[in-house]
Each structure stands twice: as structure tokens, then as C-alpha cells.
Design an enzyme around this catalytic site. Structure first.
Site, mmCIF file in Angstrom:
data_model
loop_
_atom_site.group_PDB
_atom_site.id
_atom_site.type_symbol
_atom_site.label_atom_id
_atom_site.label_comp_id
_atom_site.label_asym_id
_atom_site.label_seq_id
_atom_site.Cartn_x
_atom_site.Cartn_y
_atom_site.Cartn_z
ATOM 1 N N ASP A 159 -9.400 -4.503 8.566
ATOM 2 C CA ASP A 159 -8.470 -5.475 9.138
ATOM 3 C C ASP A 159 -9.045 -6.086 10.414
ATOM 4 O O ASP A 159 -8.953 -7.296 10.635
ATOM 5 C CB ASP A 159 -7.129 -4.802 9.445
ATOM 6 C CG ASP A 159 -6.579 -4.055 8.251
ATOM 7 O OD1 ASP A 159 -6.141 -4.720 7.292
ATOM 8 O OD2 ASP A 159 -6.597 -2.817 8.256
ATOM 9 N N ARG B 159 0.830 -1.202 0.000
ATOM 10 C CA ARG B 159 0.000 0.000 0.000
ATOM 11 C C ARG B 159 0.869 1.259 0.000
ATOM 12 O O ARG B 159 0.516 2.270 -0.599
ATOM 13 C CB ARG B 159 -0.916 -0.015 1.224
ATOM 14 C CG ARG B 159 -1.996 -1.086 1.172
ATOM 15 C CD ARG B 159 -2.868 -1.045 2.424
ATOM 16 N NE ARG B 159 -3.926 -2.047 2.370
ATOM 17 C CZ ARG B 159 -3.809 -3.291 2.807
ATOM 18 N NH1 ARG B 159 -2.660 -3.679 3.328
ATOM 19 N NH2 ARG B 159 -4.820 -4.125 2.736
ATOM 20 N N ARG C 127 -11.739 -8.472 9.517
ATOM 21 C CA ARG C 127 -11.148 -9.709 9.002
ATOM 22 C C ARG C 127 -10.674 -10.601 10.153
ATOM 23 O O ARG C 127 -10.879 -11.827 10.144
ATOM 24 C CB ARG C 127 -9.964 -9.383 8.085
ATOM 25 C CG ARG C 127 -10.351 -8.881 6.703
ATOM 26 C CD ARG C 127 -9.131 -8.359 5.957
ATOM 27 N NE ARG C 127 -9.443 -8.051 4.558
ATOM 28 C CZ ARG C 127 -8.684 -7.280 3.782
ATOM 29 N NH1 ARG C 127 -7.570 -6.739 4.266
ATOM 30 N NH2 ARG C 127 -9.027 -7.042 2.528
ATOM 31 N N HIS D 201 -2.880 0.637 8.181
ATOM 32 C CA HIS D 201 -3.647 -0.302 7.349
ATOM 33 C C HIS D 201 -2.681 -0.829 6.307
ATOM 34 O O HIS D 201 -2.602 -0.337 5.177
ATOM 35 C CB HIS D 201 -4.829 0.413 6.690
ATOM 36 C CG HIS D 201 -5.549 -0.433 5.681
ATOM 37 N ND1 HIS D 201 -6.078 -1.661 5.978
ATOM 38 C CD2 HIS D 201 -5.817 -0.225 4.368
ATOM 39 C CE1 HIS D 201 -6.651 -2.173 4.907
ATOM 40 N NE2 HIS D 201 -6.497 -1.321 3.905
#
Length: 313
Positions: free
Chosen positions: A146, A86, A149, A173
Site C-alpha cells: 500500500d 480481505r 502504491r 492492509h
């Protein structure tokens, strides 16, 4: 009226618009994207479902529609490529974000920004710098996905409804995120207590789960090119907390002002969200290992923030 402007109608933006539709969030939803034909098609497609969800104004928007919007949600940006972190995206997406934010602000927007473009923590900080808005009005999706998840993974492993699993991931993140096991609980039991009562599971199982969660985006991208349903649902949950003035606690990207011994950085942390944006940041007392990981995550993001600001000067 709860007016939402969605900027970016790619996989994430269109999935988010659908989530808003399905959950009945926002009475007025405008969509902005360079691909006006796709927007027109999605607007028509979404409108066909109104008979089953109730009245809503869904339309192809212009930047002038940002005036008097309650929430501007930015999902636009270059897609994350296979094997790309990212943070590798930062310079490309910063230029896109600057153009978008300038257009929004030029049209008198004074609501709340919700940022989903990656790297979300760095770009959330950049939007705050560009706008000069108070910290409470610039929020990133942070570690909301996250954490969801991880809760789902733990729930599946232990055969528990993930809504009854209370474990948060904090930090970036991205690659330096970490789970706060020290404050995690399942049905009121601390994680350590749960493991004691269920010896068939171990700490190694938890570490495997958290590593799988950290790498989930890469796996999904390898399978189908992008992640979008999970983040769309997370964005809808954040939207609900804001527009319905819930005072809900969610792990989002917020601007630290002394929390975790740091300031001038946006990072995933629990926060109370309501109609004003971030009511307060909840600073969780971390154990020594978790605090070390938080500081590493903070420094990683500060370096990337500096890269963006230098590139912008």
C-alpha cells in the site's frame, strides 16, 4: 546459505519466486504447493534463467525441507473474489494457514515466518499464536504494498521519482488503512510545504490519491482476477532486508507491544528489519485524526482476530 521455502505457488507465490530469481535473493529456494505439476514446471522454467543471474538451487520442496530454512514465506490461501473484502477471507484462510503452519513446525522449523496470505494482519497474528514464536520472528507483508502504491501515485502526480517520496500507509492492509500525511515528505519538504510551493495541487488531490490506493486491489481484481506482481516485489524487498541484515525500515505487519496504546494485535507499522526479523517497531507520533484512524483499524483487526480464535476453539 540463505534458504527460503515458498509455500503456495499461485499467482503471488510464483511471482515472488520469479522476483527472488531476478534479484538474486536466496541461494536455496524450495517451492511447496498442492499442484506438484505446476511447481515442477515453474522450477524448470526458472532454472532456465540461471545462466543470466548466477548459481541458485531452485527445487520442488516438501515440508521436511523447512528444517534449517532461514525464511518460510506463506502465500497460499483462497483467492480474494470480486467485491469481497480481505476480512471476508478470514475463516477460510485461517484453516488453510493452520494446516500449513502445523506441517512446517512439525519439521523443526526455527527461522522467520513471512506471511502474505490475506487478511494478512489477522493471519500474521494467528501464525504467532499457533507457533508461540517471539514477535520478531513472525512478520506480515502489512502495508508495504500500500505504501509503495501511494509513493508511486504521488510520484506520478507530482512528477517525482517515487523513491524520493517518503510517505507511509499504516494500519490494516485493507479498508481501514490510512496515509500518515503529517510525517510525509518529498525531497525533505513536508507535504504541506510542497503544496504551498505548488499551488496547482491541493489537499483534495492527496485524498483522491489515497482513496485510489485503498481501492487499487479491487480495481486490479476486476481487470484480471488477482493482484500479484506488486506484492511479489514488496515481499522480495522484505526478504532482502532480512537476509542481508540491512536494518531497513519498512511498513510491515508486526505484533504491537504497547505501541499506539495497544498490544496483542498485528498491524501495519514501520519497523526495522534485519537478520533476526523485527529489530524494533517505530512508533510514529500521529496527529489526532491519524491516531483515531489507527485505533479504528486496531479494533477492526482485533474483532477479526477474535473471530479466528473462536472458530479455532
Amino acid at each position: 546459505m540463505n534458504k527460503i521455502i515458498v509455500i503456495g505457488n499461485g499467482d503471488v507465490g510464483s511471482s515472488y519466486s520469479f522476483a527472488l530469481m531476478a534479484q538474486g535473493l536466496g541461494s536455496d529456494v524450495g517451492i511447496i504447493d498442492l499442484d506438484s505439476d505446476k511447481v515442477a514446471g515453474d522450477v524448470q522454467d526458472l532454472t532456465h534463467g540461471l545462466a543470466y543471474v548466477g548459481p541458485k538451487n531452485i527445487y520442488s520442496a516438501e515440508y521436511s525441507d523447512c528444517f534449517q530454512a532461514d525464511l518460510v514465506v506463506i502465500t497460499a490461501g483462497a483467492a480474494q473474489k470480486e467485491n469481497e473484502t480481505r476480512l471476508d477471507l478470514v475463516k477460510r484462510n485461517a484453516r488453510i494457514i493452520k494446516s500449513i503452519v502445523t506441517s512446517v513446525m512439525d519439521n523443526g522449523f526455527d527461522g522467520i515466518f513471512l506471511i502474505a496470505s490475506n487478511p494478512v494482519d489477522v493471519l500474521t497474528h494467528y501464525v504467532k499464536e499457533l507457533t508461540g514464536f517471539p514477535s520478531r520472528k513472525v512478520i506480515g507483508s502489512g502495508t508495504s504494498l500500500d505504501s509503495a502504491r501511494l509513493r508511486s501515485a504521488v510520484g506520478e502526480k507530482f512528477q517525482i521519482d517515487p523513491r524520493d517520496v517518503n510517505i507511509y500507509i499504516l494500519g490494516e492492509h485493507g479498508d481501514t488503512q490510512f496515509p500518515v500525511w503529517s510525517h510525509g515528505n518529498i525531497g525533505g519538504l513536508k507535504i504541506t510545504e510542497w503544496l504551498t510551493q505548488h499551488p496547482e495541487f491541493s489537499q483534495e488531490d492527496l485524498l483522491t490519491l489515497s482513496e485510489n490506493v485503498k481501492n487499487a486491489a479491487y480495481e486490479i481484481i476486476n481487470y484480471k482476477g488477482s493482484t500479484h506482481y506488486g506484492i511479489a516485489i514488496a515481499l522480495a524487498r522484505i526478504t532482502q532486508a532480512i537476509l542481508q541484515d540491512e536494518n531497513a525500515v519498512l511498513p510491515v505487519s508486526v505484533h504491537l507491544e504497547g505501541q499506539y496504546e495497544n498490544s496483542d494485535v498485528c498491524i501495519g507499522s514501520n519497523a526495522v528489519l534485519n537478520r533476526e526479523g523485527v529489530r524494533e517497531i517505530i512508533e510514529i507520533p500521529l496527529d489526532e485524526d491519524e491516531m483515531t484512524k489507527m485505533q479504528h483499524s486496531i479494533q477492526t483487526l482485533k474483532q477479526m482476530q477474535q473471530t479466528v480464535l473462536e472458530d479455532d476453539s
